[in-house]
Design an enzyme around this catalytic site. Structure first.
Site, PDB file in Angstrom:
ATOM      1  N   ASP A  11      49.244  43.891  45.398  1.00 46.65           N
ATOM      2  CA  ASP A  11      48.173  42.952  45.730  1.00 46.65           C
ATOM      3  C   ASP A  11      48.527  41.579  45.171  1.00 46.65           C
ATOM      4  O   ASP A  11      49.532  41.404  44.486  1.00 46.65           O
ATOM      5  CB  ASP A  11      46.838  43.426  45.134  1.00 46.65           C
ATOM      6  CG  ASP A  11      46.916  43.542  43.617  1.00 46.65           C
ATOM      7  OD1 ASP A  11      46.646  42.541  42.933  1.00 46.65           O
ATOM      8  OD2 ASP A  11      47.262  44.634  43.110  1.00 46.65           O
TER       9      ASP A  11
ATOM     10  N   ASP B  77      46.521  39.897  43.024  1.00 44.99           N
ATOM     11  CA  ASP B  77      45.595  39.664  41.929  1.00 44.99           C
ATOM     12  C   ASP B  77      44.389  38.902  42.485  1.00 44.99           C
ATOM     13  O   ASP B  77      44.010  39.118  43.632  1.00 44.99           O
ATOM     14  CB  ASP B  77      46.287  38.930  40.775  1.00 44.99           C
ATOM     15  CG  ASP B  77      45.601  39.185  39.441  1.00 44.99           C
ATOM     16  OD1 ASP B  77      45.424  40.361  39.087  1.00 44.99           O
ATOM     17  OD2 ASP B  77      45.238  38.221  38.758  1.00 44.99           O
TER      18      ASP B  77
END
Length: 290
Positions: free
Chosen positions: A210, A212
């Site tokens: 991802d 973040d």
């Protein structure tokens, strides 16, 4: 030359290695308590290998409760010479996209609730962490990833946070913009420090799941999104691991970067002042110099 034994510490999503032959789950006792789980031992293309699921099968350990000292001691006790750490991470860079791998070469340690050393009162030691990963082992991981068709990046700084919660937006921006971190995770520290104290070559492969929370187009980290990416990353990790025996070989010379001699000048406590009880606990990790 000494026989190579590859140790793999599997992160979130990677709890088994089905490519090993003659595999068996082995219970290992350590002076630091039980490791995260039994250790899967076997061979891969003729090279001995040990696999340890960092969080345990079924993911029972949080990042803060992983028994890091027991894990590293258990691998060293089994005869592991080279440790490949595989872990999920968030990305602070557009160019490090979910599904990409990063060969980590630096860390910023922001953990605070973990035992970070095998040494202490009664036997004090200071090892160098200027270069916390093994360049030789990192290069082998890079080659293996490229050969497996994985999008992999050579070099990056890993921010190790305590967790288990993900970052606030303010923290994410600070780590990215002010501190220059490239990825963020919760488990490579104190693992890398302990591997150095145990004189083990250590390489870190971060699997991006991802962006973040800093990324304006992605917003907050959603665990459902992470789990979806983890599944694909675990398959890539197995393909990478399958290529390591051929790259590392069945026998190895002393590490050209001195990882396997990290304690040569590290012990500070005079021999007559050392605590026998602590020395007994250090039989595997520091037996070479004690």
């Amino acid at each position: 030359m000494t026989p190579t034994m590859i140790g793999v510490i599997g992160g979130s999503g990677l709890y088994d290695l089905d490519t090993l032959t003659d595999k068996r789950w082995t219970k290992v006792s350590t002076p630091w308590g039980p490791p995260s789980d039994e250790i899967l031992t076997g061979t891969l293309d003729g090279v001995p290998m040990a696999f340890l699921p960092r969080h345990g099968r079924g993911h029972v350990h949080s990042p803060s409760t992983v028994p890091y000292r027991a894990n590293i001691d258990a691998l060293k006790r089994l005869g592991v010479t080279d440790v490949i750490s595989i872990s999920a991470c968030g990305s602070f860079r557009e160019t490090l996209a979910p599904g990409d791998f990063v060969v980590i070469d630096q860390f910023i340690d922001r953990t605070f609730a973990r035992d970070k050393s095998f040494f202490g009162t009664g036997c004090v030691a200071h090892v160098s962490m200027a270069h916390p990963t093994c360049p030789r082992l990192g290069a082998a991981c890079l080659d293996a990833a490229q050969d497996a068709g994985i999008t992999v990046h050579d070099g990056g700084t890993y921010l190790a946070m305590e967790g288990p919660q993900f970052s606030t937006l303010a923290e994410s921006r600070m780590y990215r913009d002010s501190w220059g971190a490239d990825v963020i995770g919760m488990t490579n520290m104190p693992e890398a420090k302990l591997a150095r104290e145990a004189e083990l070559c250590y390489a870190s492969l971060a699997m991006v799941t991802d962006y973040d929370s800093w990324h304006p187009d992605h917003g907050a980290v959603e665990i459902s999104d992470i789990i979806r990416v983890l599944t694909g990353n675990a398959d890539k990790a197995r393909a990478l691991i399958a290529r390591l025996p051929a790259l590392l070989g069945a026998d190895r010379a002393p590490c050209p970067h001195g990882c396997d001699r990290a304690l040569d000048h590290a012990l500070m406590t005079a021999p007559d002042k050392r605590n026998p009880a602590l020395l007994a606990r250090l039989d595997a990790v520091a037996g070479r110099v004690l």
